[in-house]
Enzyme design. Structure first.
Site, PDB file in Angstrom:
ATOM      1  CD  GLU A  93      -2.513  -1.132   2.749  1.00 11.48           C
ATOM      2  OE1 GLU A  93      -2.385  -0.129   3.485  1.00 11.48           O
ATOM      3  OE2 GLU A  93      -3.187  -2.122   3.069  1.00 11.48           O
TER       4      GLU A  93
ATOM      5  CG  ASP B 132      -2.766   7.588   9.105  1.00 15.34           C
ATOM      6  OD1 ASP B 132      -3.004   6.373   9.050  1.00 15.34           O
ATOM      7  OD2 ASP B 132      -2.915   8.354   8.138  1.00 15.34           O
TER       8      ASP B 132
END
Length: 277
Positions: A53, A64
């Site tokens: 990814e 995140d």
């Protein structure tokens, strides 16, 4: 499936045929710089990752943790643009022939233009997109563009996802389902916990009435071979991101040491997903 998604489907099917989980690595593009990032991602795939990814760094990466936020900040301060993300996908895919996906928040894609983004990503050899903040109910225009260009649309589910949403995602998505193993932001954890296994079970249950469900791959927390083995016992794929970012951050300006570190980690994790018992 036709198009670049077929490469992803084939890799996931091959791992299943080997009675193991696939290993999927993650790094944000442009970290620590575009060219070194390409080399690091290539090293991860050569070291043992089955797929990769490529993150599209965002100025407000709400999902995140601090490790990936740090990497995103480094990439953005380096002047990263979407064209650099597309180039990263193209160069990594060309060097390895592995399935390479883009993981991005929806806003950059929306601003770039969904049709244009899908076309450019497919032309670069990308296998699909992971869109963690795109509601499945609003995903029609993107999925139409992705289908047109042979790309997977991967949605994210979490322990808080209810059965109705799980059912909608497994019906609309393609490639695989990204199961966030822990509530909250991403990052390595000491234990992936039982929530991950329960989430995989519930996601698969929503697919039971359909012919062959999508693979369910678990991310957000795995950082060691032992954790990879733990997740591989119940998931179709193990996704690792923060642990790779940490290795590069720890190496600082010694990029060769960083490349060696991510290659070694990929090898350790690849051993983990193949472990029996």
């Amino acid at each position: 499936m036709t198009g670049n998604i077929a490469r992803l489907d084939a890799v996931l099917a091959a791992a299943k045929a080997e009675d193991r989980a696939a290993l999927i690595g993650y790094l944000p593009a442009g970290f620590p710089d575009v060219d070194t990032g390409v080399r690091a991602m290539t090293a991860m795939l050569e070291g043992g990752c089955d797929a990769l990814e490529v993150g599209l760094p965002h100025s407000d990466p709400v999902l995140d943790g601090p490790v990936i936020q740090t990497a995103d900040d480094i990439a953005l301060r380096g002047g990263l643009r979407i064209k650099d993300v597309i180039r990263t996908v193209a160069e990594v895919q060309s060097a390895t022939d592995a399935p390479v996906l883009c993981m991005t928040y929806w806003n950059p894609v929306d601003r770039y233009g969904p049709e244009r983004f899908a076309e450019d990503l497919a032309a670069a050899g990308g296998a699909g997109c992971i869109l963690p903040d795109l509601p499945v109910e609003e995903s029609g225009p993107w999925r139409q563009a992705a289908d047109k260009h042979g790309l997977a649309t991967v949605f994210v589910v979490a322990p808080s996802s209810r059965e109705q949403r799980l059912s909608a995602i497994t019906a609309a998505g393609s490639g695989f389902v990204y199961a966030a193993s822990l509530m909250g932001v991403t990052g390595t954890r000491e234990s992936v916990g039982r929530e991950a296994q329960d989430l995989v079970r519930r996601t698969r249950a929503t697919e039971a009435a359909r012919d062959g469900g999508l693979p369910v791959c678990v991310g957000l927390g795995v950082s060691t071979a032992d954790q990879a083995a733990e997740v591989a016992a119940f998931a179709d794929g193990v996704i690792v991101g923060s642990a790779f970012v940490k290795r590069l951050l720890a190496a600082g300006d010694d990029h060769e040491a960083g490349l060696a570190a991510v290659r070694a980690l990929a090898g350790e994790l690849a051993e983990g997903v193949r472990r029996r018992g």
